[in-house]
Design a protein around this motif. Structure first.
Motif, PDB file in Angstrom:
ATOM      1  N   CYS A  93       0.382 -21.534   0.479  1.00  0.00           N
ATOM      2  CA  CYS A  93       0.320 -20.097   0.229  1.00  0.00           C
ATOM      3  C   CYS A  93      -0.006 -19.408   1.547  1.00  0.00           C
ATOM      4  O   CYS A  93      -0.877 -19.870   2.297  1.00  0.00           O
ATOM      5  N   ASP A  94       0.693 -18.315   1.848  1.00  0.00           N
ATOM      6  CA  ASP A  94       0.504 -17.556   3.088  1.00  0.00           C
ATOM      7  C   ASP A  94      -0.212 -16.252   2.781  1.00  0.00           C
ATOM      8  O   ASP A  94       0.074 -15.578   1.784  1.00  0.00           O
ATOM      9  N   LEU A  95      -1.121 -15.864   3.685  1.00  0.00           N
ATOM     10  CA  LEU A  95      -1.831 -14.592   3.606  1.00  0.00           C
ATOM     11  C   LEU A  95      -1.768 -13.925   4.968  1.00  0.00           C
ATOM     12  O   LEU A  95      -2.277 -14.476   5.955  1.00  0.00           O
ATOM     13  N   ASN A  96      -1.153 -12.756   5.026  1.00  0.00           N
ATOM     14  CA  ASN A  96      -1.127 -11.993   6.262  1.00  0.00           C
ATOM     15  C   ASN A  96      -2.451 -11.267   6.438  1.00  0.00           C
ATOM     16  O   ASN A  96      -2.918 -10.564   5.536  1.00  0.00           O
ATOM     17  N   LEU A  97      -3.086 -11.425   7.594  1.00  0.00           N
ATOM     18  CA  LEU A  97      -4.417 -10.876   7.804  1.00  0.00           C
ATOM     19  C   LEU A  97      -4.415  -9.359   7.841  1.00  0.00           C
ATOM     20  O   LEU A  97      -5.422  -8.730   7.506  1.00  0.00           O
ATOM     21  N   ALA A  98      -3.306  -8.749   8.250  1.00  0.00           N
ATOM     22  CA  ALA A  98      -3.249  -7.289   8.228  1.00  0.00           C
ATOM     23  C   ALA A  98      -3.315  -6.759   6.801  1.00  0.00           C
ATOM     24  O   ALA A  98      -3.955  -5.732   6.533  1.00  0.00           O
ATOM     25  N   ALA A  99      -2.676  -7.464   5.837  1.00  0.00           N
ATOM     26  CA  ALA A  99      -2.748  -7.054   4.434  1.00  0.00           C
ATOM     27  C   ALA A  99      -4.145  -7.268   3.868  1.00  0.00           C
ATOM     28  O   ALA A  99      -4.629  -6.465   3.062  1.00  0.00           O
ATOM     29  N   GLU A 108      -0.871  -8.209  12.481  1.00  0.00           N
ATOM     30  CA  GLU A 108       0.242  -8.636  11.629  1.00  0.00           C
ATOM     31  C   GLU A 108       0.813  -9.971  12.070  1.00  0.00           C
ATOM     32  O   GLU A 108       1.494 -10.638  11.291  1.00  0.00           O
ATOM     33  N   ALA A 109       0.570 -10.360  13.318  1.00  0.00           N
ATOM     34  CA  ALA A 109       1.069 -11.640  13.810  1.00  0.00           C
ATOM     35  C   ALA A 109       0.177 -12.801  13.413  1.00  0.00           C
ATOM     36  O   ALA A 109       0.510 -13.949  13.712  1.00  0.00           O
ATOM     37  N   ALA A 144       3.841  -8.668  -0.590  1.00  0.00           N
ATOM     38  CA  ALA A 144       3.077  -7.779   0.282  1.00  0.00           C
ATOM     39  C   ALA A 144       2.175  -8.540   1.233  1.00  0.00           C
ATOM     40  O   ALA A 144       1.792  -8.003   2.274  1.00  0.00           O
ATOM     41  N   SER A 145       1.808  -9.770   0.906  1.00  0.00           N
ATOM     42  CA  SER A 145       0.925 -10.561   1.759  1.00  0.00           C
ATOM     43  C   SER A 145       1.674 -11.478   2.706  1.00  0.00           C
ATOM     44  O   SER A 145       1.040 -12.167   3.512  1.00  0.00           O
ATOM     45  N   ALA A 167       0.835  -1.191   0.000  1.00  0.00           N
ATOM     46  CA  ALA A 167       0.000   0.000   0.000  1.00  0.00           C
ATOM     47  C   ALA A 167       0.872   1.244   0.000  1.00  0.00           C
ATOM     48  O   ALA A 167       2.056   1.207   0.348  1.00  0.00           O
ATOM     49  N   GLU A 168       0.283   2.378  -0.417  1.00  0.00           N
ATOM     50  CA  GLU A 168       1.051   3.614  -0.503  1.00  0.00           C
ATOM     51  C   GLU A 168       1.549   4.060   0.872  1.00  0.00           C
ATOM     52  O   GLU A 168       2.682   4.478   1.016  1.00  0.00           O
ATOM     53  N   GLU A 169       0.692   3.987   1.880  1.00  0.00           N
ATOM     54  CA  GLU A 169       1.071   4.381   3.223  1.00  0.00           C
ATOM     55  C   GLU A 169       0.828   3.213   4.172  1.00  0.00           C
ATOM     56  O   GLU A 169      -0.243   2.606   4.163  1.00  0.00           O
TER      57      GLU A 169
END
Length: 729
Positions: free
Chosen positions: A141-147, A118-119, A286-287, A19-21
């Motif tokens: 495949c991994d997906l970070n929930l914060a993303a 993020e954890a 990013a994920s 993301a941009e920020e």
């Protein structure tokens, strides 16, 4: 330079899906919905191939089978640091490379603190069901929930994710899986797709990715691990009490680790290389979850103990590579030191989450000297990047420690809604392995309606505490390698609240104090930090039964009025050096002897402890030349406070009839004012204006930092150029 950064051009983080920020996920209770729809291009997996082993002269396991189709099953795992892994799985689709499951799973009650999302990582694994033994993994495949939470609608809708083999036995894409993932906080409404029909209606799947858009990329994380310092004792037996090693891990990728060293100040001096197979699209870089650096204690025959962890996001590794490529100290924080050594106690979940590095720690647990860089593997550098088993030490430059003195003045303490009226309270300062405690004072009640609120006036100047400040000493990075300062408030010998102050806020060190660095600053403006510090509840040591530790951890319990400053000598800074291995070993032996003395029973142990304390006090008085002394209170100024109180709504009922008799109290300093009582209501309306005289301490602003001659000359030149520009206009 090769890899991600070639020449002076850096890859834009947006091109990799960032993301941009950067945003921080809010605290709350989340529900995760994972819907596994279908998969394609899956291959059957054989546990062993004799033919390929003979041809390649190597042991080939988990290889693709060309004469059968897989019995496909999908497994979904919610990985969360400090908690057990939650698992779900679909039904088995027999003998098909394109299974259709269309099953939805729920993970309810995921209670996280701010930034802790993020954890949490969702790992989707496609397996080939086996009749005997464990299932054979096709791809993950991994997906970070914060993303996922940052996506529009907080979801990924009918997204095709590329599966990869993280064990590196099989190269390239291992198939694709179509999923829907939603991350909803309490109060969020799920997105509606189509013509308002339920999600279980028509699928309307999107087109799968093209064949040329499923090839994963491989990134190499090369880390140089040098040394560790100030690690806590994790085992009850042994001179060092810890067999320390550092482990790097990221999602389902194969973790790497250093050698284990039996020391609380280990020197590894080696390189490690971690391979990250990153699929394209939403499951890309990013994920991925952040890179996790974990300090571990090796235990033979049982699970290794977790000391502490620290995380680094891939955005920072890509956008600021120079910051991580140079060796630097990383401080680790978590639960109280040596909490694992207590008998008949169990480490709480909050302490485990602190050690995981996603919740602000309440104690210092060591620091590590290391560097790292991220490299993209290409055809021309494949196989050429290898880790070195032995690298030269950098402690001659980065291991230097500057002896400085911490000066502190304690003035006042206020506690909110506590039951400690009449108890004795103390304020202590902890930085690294050094501690300084103030004399105790009796807590007094505010009186009347605020009877549970209490305060104490200390007005003490504590004796200077000698600490060793690690490099760097100057510049914009000064203080980043040093541990943070913890200000603890204890009542009755039990810590009830603390405040954490980064050491960088105490920089630069005052080197111009007359009479030496052990003398306090001469004027009020020379103190670096002064004012009120908010205290957070200690939910580990002073936990209240029946209440949530996480909610209690972020609850403010009061404030303390302090002055803090660091003073040092320019001569000792120039003579700063690192401790030799012999000195470190002698220091560990002394700490081990002190631990044995603390545990010794009977009169012999008591006499030894008393002699050690007396010897320490004599050495301190000889070094300092002064002790804790009483000082005058801060100068106060009287003000007139004007407050307008209107109304309140939906107050809890305090009577058996379901109503209350509420009134409002305004307190500022020691002054209080009350409104009238509204009878039998939970929606009171006062509409009163109150004037009260308050007396508040005056905290002067710190003196501005002096400019060098070059900066002053540049400032004059800039001012003159601005004036010339104004005249021209």
């Amino acid at each position: 330079m090769f890899g991600l950064f070639q020449g002076d051009d850096k890859i834009d983080a947006g091109e990799l899906g960032f993301a941009e920020e950067p945003t921080v996920s809010p605290a709350g209770v989340y529900q995760i919905r994972v819907r596994v729809i279908e998969a394609k291009d899956l291959s059957a997996i054989n546990s062993f191939s004799l033919y390929q082993s003979l041809v390649s002269f190597s042991w080939k396991t988990n290889v693709e089978s060309g004469d059968r189709l897989p019995n496909a099953i999908a497994k979904v795992r919610l990985n969360r640091d400090g908690f057990k892994t939650e698992k779900r799985k679909t039904a088995v689709e027999k003998e098909t490379a394109t299974p259709l499951w269309n099953q939805q799973f729920y993970f309810d009650g995921v209670d996280v603190a701010e930034g802790e999302l993020e954890a949490c990582t969702i790992t989707i694994t496609a397996c080939d069901k086996s009749r005997i033994g464990s299932d054979r993994v096709i791809g993950t495949c991994d997906l970070n929930l914060a993303a996922v939470y940052q996506e529009e609608g907080h979801e990924l809708w009918q997204e095709w994710l590329t599966l990869t083999d993280q064990s590196q036995r099989r190269q390239g894409s291992q198939g694709q899986v179509c999923v829907c993932v939603s991350v909803l906080r309490a109060g969020d409404e799920p997105a509606v797709h189509g013509d308002g029909e339920d999600d279980d209606g028509g699928l309307g799947l999107g087109a799968p990715p093209a064949a040329d858009n499923v090839k994963p990329k491989t990134y190499l994380l090369k880390a140089q691990l040098y040394s560790g310092r100030d690690l806590p004792r994790m085992d009850r037996f042994g001179r060092a009490g810890v067999d320390a090693y550092l482990k790097l891990q990221c999602g389902s990728a194969k973790p790497v680790r250093s050698r284990s060293k039996t020391s609380r100040s280990p020197d590894w001096n080696q390189e490690v290389l971690m391979r990250l197979v990153v699929p394209p699209g939403k499951g890309g870089l990013a994920s991925l979850p952040p890179l996790k650096m974990s300090l571990m204690d090796y235990d033979l025959g049982r699970t290794d103990d977790h000391i502490a962890s620290k995380t680094v996001g891939f955005r920072e590794l890509i956008t600021n590579p120079q910051e991580f490529q140079q060796p630097r100290w990383y401080s680790f924080y978590g639960g109280p030191r040596e909490m694992e050594l207590k008998w008949f106690t169990k480490v709480s979940k909050l302490a485990k989450r602190m050690n995981a590095g996603y919740i602000e720690g309440s104690a210092y647990r060591g620091r590590v000297l290391m560097s790292m860089k991220l490299i993209e593997e290409t055809d021309w550098n494949k196989g050429t990047v290898r880790p070195k088993q032995k690298i030269p030490s950098v402690l001659d430059n980065l291991g230097k420690e500057w002896p400085v003195y911490l000066h502190a003045e304690v003035y006042s303490l206020e506690l909110n809604q506590s039951r400690h009226v009449g108890s004795r309270a103390t304020v202590s300062f902890n930085i690294g392995l050094n501690s300084l405690k103030s004399p105790s004072k009796t807590l007094r009640s505010e009186g009347k309606a605020l009877g549970k609120e209490c305060y104490a006036n200390f007005n003490y100047r504590l004796s200077p505490m000698r600490i060793k400040l690690p490099t760097p000493f100057e510049g914009p990075l000064a203080g980043q390698g040093a541990p943070d300062l913890f200000i603890d408030v204890s009542v009755g010998g039990k810590r009830i609240g603390y405040c954490r102050v980064p050491c960088s806020r105490l920089m630069p060190v005052n080197e111009e104090v007359e009479g030496g660095p052990h003398n306090p600053p001469p004027s009020e403006e020379d103190w670096k930090i002064q004012g009120w510090f908010q205290l957070h509840a200690d939910a580990i040591g002073d936990h209240k039964r029946g209440e949530s530790r996480r909610a209690e951890h972020v609850k403010p319990v009061g404030q303390v009025l302090l002055r803090i400053n660091l003073c040092g000598s320019t001569v000792t800074k120039l003579e700063a050096r690192s401790l030799s291995p012999e000195e470190l070993e002698a220091q560990e032996d002394e700490e081990s002897d002190n631990d044995d003395i603390e545990k010794a029973p009977g009169e012999e142990g008591r006499d030894a402890r008393a002699a050690r304390i007396e010897k320490r006090m004599e050495a301190r008085e000889e070094r300092m030349g002064e002790d804790t002394c009483k000082i005058d209170a801060l100068r106060t100024v009287k003000y007139m406070l004007q407050a307008q109180v209107y109304q309140a709504k939906n107050l809890p009922a305090g009577d058996a009839q379901g109503a209350s008799d509420p009134f409002a109290v305004i307190r500022c300093g020691r002054s209080k004012a009350e409104t009238h009582v509204c009878k039998a209501t939970t929606n009171p309306a006062w509409f009163r204006e109150m004037l009260m005289e308050v007396e508040l301490p005056v905290v002067p602003a710190p003196r501005p930092k002096k400019q060098s001659k070059k900066q002053a000359r540049m400032g004059v030149e800039e001012d003159s150029s601005d004036e010339e520009g104004d005249e021209d206009e």
